[in-house]
Motif scaffolding. Structure first.
Motif, PDB file in Angstrom:
ATOM      1  N   ARG A   1       0.798  -1.228   0.487  1.00  0.00           N
ATOM      2  CA  ARG A   1       0.010  -0.193  -0.145  1.00  0.00           C
ATOM      3  C   ARG A   1       0.268   1.229  -0.196  1.00  0.00           C
ATOM      4  NH1 ARG A   1      -5.463  -0.535   3.379  1.00  0.00           N
ATOM      5  NH2 ARG A   1      -5.523   1.578   2.813  1.00  0.00           N
ATOM      6  N   THR A   2       2.302   1.086   0.241  1.00  0.00           N
ATOM      7  CA  THR A   2       3.290   2.072   0.228  1.00  0.00           C
ATOM      8  C   THR A   2       4.195   2.448  -0.704  1.00  0.00           C
ATOM      9  OG1 THR A   2       4.652   1.190   1.646  1.00  0.00           O
ATOM     10  CG2 THR A   2       2.624   2.340   2.432  1.00  0.00           C
ATOM     11  N   VAL A   3       5.167   2.085  -0.389  1.00  0.00           N
ATOM     12  CA  VAL A   3       6.555   2.592  -0.816  1.00  0.00           C
ATOM     13  C   VAL A   3       6.201   1.354  -2.404  1.00  0.00           C
ATOM     14  CG1 VAL A   3       7.835   3.106   0.068  1.00  0.00           C
ATOM     15  CG2 VAL A   3       7.935   0.861  -0.080  1.00  0.00           C
ATOM     16  N   GLY A   4       5.744  -0.029  -1.915  1.00  0.00           N
ATOM     17  CA  GLY A   4       5.019  -0.925  -3.179  1.00  0.00           C
ATOM     18  C   GLY A   4       4.256  -0.782  -4.792  1.00  0.00           C
ATOM     19  N   TRP A   5       3.804  -0.001  -3.860  1.00  0.00           N
ATOM     20  CA  TRP A   5       2.240   0.635  -5.307  1.00  0.00           C
ATOM     21  C   TRP A   5       3.011   0.317  -6.884  1.00  0.00           C
ATOM     22  CZ3 TRP A   5      -2.705  -1.126  -5.918  1.00  0.00           C
ATOM     23  CH2 TRP A   5      -3.185  -0.274  -6.892  1.00  0.00           C
ATOM     24  N   ARG A   6       2.329   0.039  -7.318  1.00  0.00           N
ATOM     25  CA  ARG A   6       2.481   0.869  -8.731  1.00  0.00           C
ATOM     26  C   ARG A   6       0.737   0.134  -9.077  1.00  0.00           C
ATOM     27  NH1 ARG A   6       3.588  -0.979 -13.774  1.00  0.00           N
ATOM     28  NH2 ARG A   6       4.617   0.774 -15.451  1.00  0.00           N
ATOM     29  N   ASP A   7       0.463   1.489  -9.716  1.00  0.00           N
ATOM     30  CA  ASP A   7      -0.716   0.750 -10.997  1.00  0.00           C
ATOM     31  C   ASP A   7      -1.164  -0.560 -11.455  1.00  0.00           C
ATOM     32  OD1 ASP A   7      -3.595   0.547 -12.386  1.00  0.00           O
ATOM     33  OD2 ASP A   7      -2.951   3.226 -11.979  1.00  0.00           O
ATOM     34  N   PRO A   8      -2.271  -1.532 -11.321  1.00  0.00           N
ATOM     35  CA  PRO A   8      -2.074  -2.698 -11.875  1.00  0.00           C
ATOM     36  C   PRO A   8      -2.098  -3.163 -13.265  1.00  0.00           C
ATOM     37  CG  PRO A   8      -3.440  -3.043 -10.658  1.00  0.00           C
ATOM     38  CD  PRO A   8      -2.673  -1.812 -10.206  1.00  0.00           C
ATOM     39  N   GLY A   9      -2.820  -2.057 -13.834  1.00  0.00           N
ATOM     40  CA  GLY A   9      -3.376  -1.626 -15.048  1.00  0.00           C
ATOM     41  C   GLY A   9      -4.746  -2.654 -15.584  1.00  0.00           C
ATOM     42  N   PHE A  10      -5.278  -3.319 -15.642  1.00  0.00           N
ATOM     43  CA  PHE A  10      -6.308  -4.031 -16.010  1.00  0.00           C
ATOM     44  C   PHE A  10      -6.582  -5.534 -16.405  1.00  0.00           C
ATOM     45  CE2 PHE A  10      -7.246   0.496 -16.540  1.00  0.00           C
ATOM     46  CZ  PHE A  10      -7.960   0.595 -15.712  1.00  0.00           C
ATOM     47  N   ILE A  11      -6.869  -6.390 -15.492  1.00  0.00           N
ATOM     48  CA  ILE A  11      -6.847  -7.648 -15.865  1.00  0.00           C
ATOM     49  C   ILE A  11      -8.351  -8.115 -16.842  1.00  0.00           C
ATOM     50  CG2 ILE A  11      -6.254 -10.031 -14.980  1.00  0.00           C
ATOM     51  CD1 ILE A  11      -4.253  -7.161 -14.259  1.00  0.00           C
ATOM     52  N   HIS A  12      -8.086  -8.622 -17.317  1.00  0.00           N
ATOM     53  CA  HIS A  12      -9.025  -9.116 -18.214  1.00  0.00           C
ATOM     54  C   HIS A  12      -8.169 -10.668 -18.806  1.00  0.00           C
ATOM     55  CE1 HIS A  12      -8.872  -5.482 -19.737  1.00  0.00           C
ATOM     56  NE2 HIS A  12      -7.819  -5.203 -20.407  1.00  0.00           N
ATOM     57  N   THR A  13     -10.243 -11.187 -18.379  1.00  0.00           N
ATOM     58  CA  THR A  13      -9.941 -12.909 -19.009  1.00  0.00           C
ATOM     59  C   THR A  13     -11.485 -13.195 -19.969  1.00  0.00           C
ATOM     60  OG1 THR A  13      -9.686 -13.451 -16.872  1.00  0.00           O
ATOM     61  CG2 THR A  13     -10.533 -14.891 -17.628  1.00  0.00           C
ATOM     62  N   GLY A  14     -10.546 -14.060 -21.019  1.00  0.00           N
ATOM     63  CA  GLY A  14     -11.671 -14.385 -21.805  1.00  0.00           C
ATOM     64  C   GLY A  14     -12.546 -15.972 -21.534  1.00  0.00           C
ATOM     65  N   PHE A  15     -13.031 -16.914 -21.690  1.00  0.00           N
ATOM     66  CA  PHE A  15     -13.861 -18.428 -21.763  1.00  0.00           C
ATOM     67  C   PHE A  15     -14.189 -18.368 -22.814  1.00  0.00           C
ATOM     68  CE2 PHE A  15     -14.947 -15.425 -17.231  1.00  0.00           C
ATOM     69  CZ  PHE A  15     -14.208 -16.210 -16.937  1.00  0.00           C
ATOM     70  N   LEU A  16     -13.479 -19.766 -22.956  1.00  0.00           N
ATOM     71  CA  LEU A  16     -13.248 -20.249 -24.236  1.00  0.00           C
ATOM     72  C   LEU A  16     -13.713 -21.819 -24.496  1.00  0.00           C
ATOM     73  CD1 LEU A  16      -9.880 -19.369 -25.964  1.00  0.00           C
ATOM     74  CD2 LEU A  16     -11.292 -17.923 -25.727  1.00  0.00           C
ATOM     75  N   LYS A  17     -15.065 -21.813 -24.817  1.00  0.00           N
ATOM     76  CA  LYS A  17     -16.413 -23.000 -24.124  1.00  0.00           C
ATOM     77  C   LYS A  17     -16.115 -23.724 -25.140  1.00  0.00           C
ATOM     78  CE  LYS A  17     -18.109 -20.081 -20.481  1.00  0.00           C
ATOM     79  NZ  LYS A  17     -19.327 -20.135 -19.877  1.00  0.00           N
ATOM     80  N   ASN A  18     -16.354 -25.456 -25.028  1.00  0.00           N
ATOM     81  CA  ASN A  18     -17.121 -25.991 -25.700  1.00  0.00           C
ATOM     82  C   ASN A  18     -15.903 -26.551 -27.271  1.00  0.00           C
ATOM     83  OD1 ASN A  18     -19.702 -26.623 -25.343  1.00  0.00           O
ATOM     84  ND2 ASN A  18     -20.349 -24.356 -26.069  1.00  0.00           N
ATOM     85  N   LEU A  19     -14.603 -26.537 -26.390  1.00  0.00           N
ATOM     86  CA  LEU A  19     -13.919 -26.689 -26.913  1.00  0.00           C
ATOM     87  C   LEU A  19     -14.155 -28.892 -27.841  1.00  0.00           C
ATOM     88  CD1 LEU A  19     -10.580 -24.896 -25.011  1.00  0.00           C
ATOM     89  CD2 LEU A  19     -11.713 -24.708 -26.805  1.00  0.00           C
ATOM     90  N   TRP A  20     -12.840 -28.857 -28.827  1.00  0.00           N
ATOM     91  CA  TRP A  20     -13.241 -30.256 -28.520  1.00  0.00           C
ATOM     92  C   TRP A  20     -12.490 -30.389 -28.513  1.00  0.00           C
ATOM     93  CZ3 TRP A  20     -14.098 -31.595 -35.020  1.00  0.00           C
ATOM     94  CH2 TRP A  20     -15.235 -30.978 -35.059  1.00  0.00           C
ATOM     95  N   PRO A  21     -12.047 -32.056 -28.056  1.00  0.00           N
ATOM     96  CA  PRO A  21     -10.759 -32.542 -27.439  1.00  0.00           C
ATOM     97  C   PRO A  21      -9.578 -32.716 -27.860  1.00  0.00           C
ATOM     98  CG  PRO A  21     -11.885 -34.425 -27.680  1.00  0.00           C
ATOM     99  CD  PRO A  21     -13.105 -33.022 -28.285  1.00  0.00           C
ATOM    100  N   ASN A  22      -8.424 -32.523 -27.543  1.00  0.00           N
ATOM    101  CA  ASN A  22      -7.170 -32.534 -27.935  1.00  0.00           C
ATOM    102  C   ASN A  22      -6.841 -31.930 -29.510  1.00  0.00           C
ATOM    103  OD1 ASN A  22      -4.495 -33.382 -27.015  1.00  0.00           O
ATOM    104  ND2 ASN A  22      -5.003 -34.976 -28.522  1.00  0.00           N
ATOM    105  N   THR A  23      -7.060 -30.485 -29.349  1.00  0.00           N
ATOM    106  CA  THR A  23      -7.439 -30.157 -30.324  1.00  0.00           C
ATOM    107  C   THR A  23      -5.708 -28.808 -30.515  1.00  0.00           C
ATOM    108  OG1 THR A  23      -9.203 -30.851 -31.164  1.00  0.00           O
ATOM    109  CG2 THR A  23      -8.768 -29.323 -32.544  1.00  0.00           C
ATOM    110  N   VAL A  24      -6.103 -28.243 -31.918  1.00  0.00           N
ATOM    111  CA  VAL A  24      -4.846 -27.009 -31.685  1.00  0.00           C
ATOM    112  C   VAL A  24      -5.499 -25.872 -32.016  1.00  0.00           C
ATOM    113  CG1 VAL A  24      -3.361 -25.619 -32.734  1.00  0.00           C
ATOM    114  CG2 VAL A  24      -2.808 -28.124 -32.652  1.00  0.00           C
TER     115      VAL A  24
END
Length: 623
Positions: A241-264
């Motif tokens: 909260r003091t000397v170590g603080w730096r704005d972390p920016g924004f953390i985004h998470t996307g969800f990739l669903k219904n994937l086929w198994p073992n597929t690139v």
């Protein structure tokens, strides 16, 4: 015009620095805030810094513009000149570049702080410049990563304990400081879901985050992403909260669903700006998880306590996490033969210096952008007094779990309680949070039993338990002092669950070395084998694999009978499931990637079903 603006900004910075008085009335509390802890940045008494800008001293850095080809990092050459060179002169990297006192919050415990934010990293001027103390001239190389703001370099005399600002460099920046960077893959809450987490400088008010993805070579689609961030009020104490603080920016998470198994699949992160413009990352790829029970080659890497290090040779590389880069590089070199990674606690060792989380995610990006990087919670992520953690230590540096919970996705019901289960083909994993109470009757104990009980051993024969602190067995010197060879109250509650549900292997970090036990139950080896285990299950093998990067822990001089192999070196474990009946365990040294210890397990489903001590299902004589 751009050059004029740039020079004007440098001039404003230097003028503002010159307006501050050299004399400061700093109370003794600053020593505690600056810290003398393990984190290298805590050695810097930054709140003691005074202004002694010298007209004949200079610092110059180039190139001034980085990332012109969309790179996320760049190398910078820094040239310094000092009329009064000394052995303890040092050069620091600050970001944002304007680090003067105008950014400091009011604090009644001291007056007129000159600089109130720790640098991102530092080097001594004499490093790679043996003649510096005679000539006053030195050239240093630094690697910068994109961290959502501009940079400047500062020359200090007086060492780390009494820093005196002598000169400040020109300003450097990335072509797009806000760009989406450092993707981290993780398994979702179902086997056919992958999550992509990344960091950017774009708030949801500026741009809409998304992931563009699809099967390799097919038409790509876009999925919206969630956005999180936090401020100083979310953290629990200093230095976070003091000397170590730096704005972390924004953390985004996307969800990739219904994937086929073992597929690139290929993917890239993006942001749609309010003016319709699109900002996108480069293209990455991953292979989706196999269907639970799918009989195919599956490879898992597990380690703990890696931390971060600096490729430019700055402070952490030699002084803080000596094995971290070796482990990272060995995993990267074998990445074509790895399917998923588990880092079971003590991730970055930022210890309240927020900038270090960017450094860590950049370090593991080649791994985490390609395979799921599953994490656990350790004392250096979570522990802080009166914050809900099981331990009242201060190892998190005031982070109290906020950084880990935000920076990395895990498929937990509540990320503040960092326990979760995940499936990968033939494996079922139960990941505990040892910084919360695990004893019988607690919420976590119920989770652990449910997780172990839910494994379908006909489909997923390999049942793995993992947690940060050693809840099983270790002959570490500290743990051996009381004769328990475990975290206090560690296995008393859990060993009957491991035995009842026939956990094949339990992994731990926290202790910075490698150790493997025999199959063991209630302090007794239940097999005399050392390298190949076959037939019915008798007891769980316990493995300490906390030597991925941090300073090594010493063993007790006397090796207990249940301890089969010990190694006082940096390394990691790789599991290879060939099919439903054959598993290979390998411990590899991080220095050269060679196998130091290994064993195999051969077990049929009927062996898993077989009744052994304290794992028998109730029976009846009724026909």
């Amino acid at each position: 015009m751009a050059v004029v603006c740039f020079l004007f900004k440098v001039a404003v910075l230097l003028v503002s620095l010159g307006h501050f008085t050299v004399a400061h009335n700093i109370k003794q509390k600053l020593h505690a805030d600056g810290g003398d802890g393990v984190q290298p940045l805590s050695k810097i008494q930054i709140l003691r810094a005074v202004n002694q800008l010298h007209e004949n001293a200079s610092v110059s850095a180039y190139p001034v513009l980085l990332g012109t080809k969309r790179e996320d990092f760049g190398w910078v050459t820094v040239t310094i000149s000092s009329p009064n060179p000394a052995q303890d002169d040092w050069v620091a990297v600050f970001s944002p570049a304007d680090f003067n006192a105008s950014t400091c919050p009011y604090n009644e415990d001291y007056y007129e702080p000159y600089i109130c934010t720790a640098p991102i990293k530092y080097k001594y001027a004499k490093q790679d410049n043996p003649g510096y103390t005679k000539t006053g001239i030195a050239t240093l190389k630094f690697q910068l990563i994109n961290q959502r703001a501009d940079f400047s370099f500062a020359l200090f005399s007086g060492g780390l304990s009494n820093p005196k600002l002598v000169a400040v460099s020109n300003i450097l920046t990335f072509a797009n400081p806000k760009a989406p960077v450092y993707p981290r893959l993780a398994q979702g809450k179902s086997w056919n879901e992958m999550t992509v987490t990344w960091t950017s400088g774009y708030s949801i008010g500026e741009a809409v985050p998304f992931v563009e993805w699809g099967m390799q070579g097919d038409t790509q689609k876009r999925s919206a992403a969630a956005t999180l961030t936090f401020d100083q009020s979310s953290l629990c104490g200093s230095p976070a909260r003091t000397v170590g603080w730096r704005d972390p920016g924004f953390i985004h998470t996307g969800f990739l669903k219904n994937l086929w198994p073992n597929t690139v699949y290929t993917y890239r992160m993006g942001h749609r700006l309010s003016d319709g413009q699109y900002i996108q990352s480069k293209v990455y790829s991953f292979r989706s998880s196999p269907y639970p029970g799918q009989d195919s080659l599956q490879r898992v890497v597990i380690f703990g306590d890696m931390g971060k290090a600096e490729r430019d040779g700055s402070n952490e590389y030699s002084d803080y996490q000596p094995g971290a880069l070796n482990t990272t590089d060995q995993v990267i070199s074998d990445l074509n033969n790895i399917d998923i990674v588990f880092h079971i606690g003590d991730l970055s060792y930022a210890n309240g210096y927020i900038s270090q989380w960017d450094q860590f995610t950049a370090q593991v990006e080649p791994i985490a952008s390609t395979v799921p990087y599953m994490v656990g919670s350790g004392n250096h992520e979570r522990d802080w007094p009166d914050s809900g953690s099981y331990y009242n230590g201060m190892d998190s540096g005031g982070e109290c779990g906020v950084l880990a919970e935000t920076m990395f996705y895990v498929p937990a019901k509540n990320r503040a309680k960092y326990w979760y289960s995940t499936d990968y083909g033939l494996f079922h994993f139960c990941i505990a949070d040892t910084e919360h109470d695990w004893r019988e009757g607690t919420e976590q104990y119920k989770f652990i039993e449910n997780c172990l009980a839910s494994a379908d051993r006909q489909k997923q024969p390999w049942l793995i338990f993992a947690g940060h602190r050693v809840l099983g067995y270790t002959s570490d010197k500290w743990y051996s002092q009381g004769g328990a060879f475990e975290e206090p109250m560690g296995r008393e509650s859990l060993q009957k669950l491991w035995q009842k549900y026939k956990v094949d292997i339990a992994f731990y970090g926290h202790v910075h070395n490698y150790e493997r036990t025999c199959p063991i139950y209630e302090n007794q080896c239940v097999s005399s084998e050392r390298s190949h285990y076959s037939g019915k299950f008798n007891g769980t093998i316990h493995v300490v694999v906390g030597g991925a990067g941090s300073h090594l822990s010493d063993f007790n001089q006397q090796q207990p009978g249940w301890s089969l192999y010990r190694d006082h070196d940096w390394g990691f474990v790789k599991l290879t499931a060939f099919n439903h009946t054959s598993l290979l365990f390998e411990y590899k040294k991080s220095s050269e990637g060679e196998v130091y210890d290994s064993f195999t397990i051969s077990r049929d489903y009927t062996d898993v079903l077989a009744c052994v001590h304290d794992s028998c299902e109730p029976t009846t004589a009724a026909s």
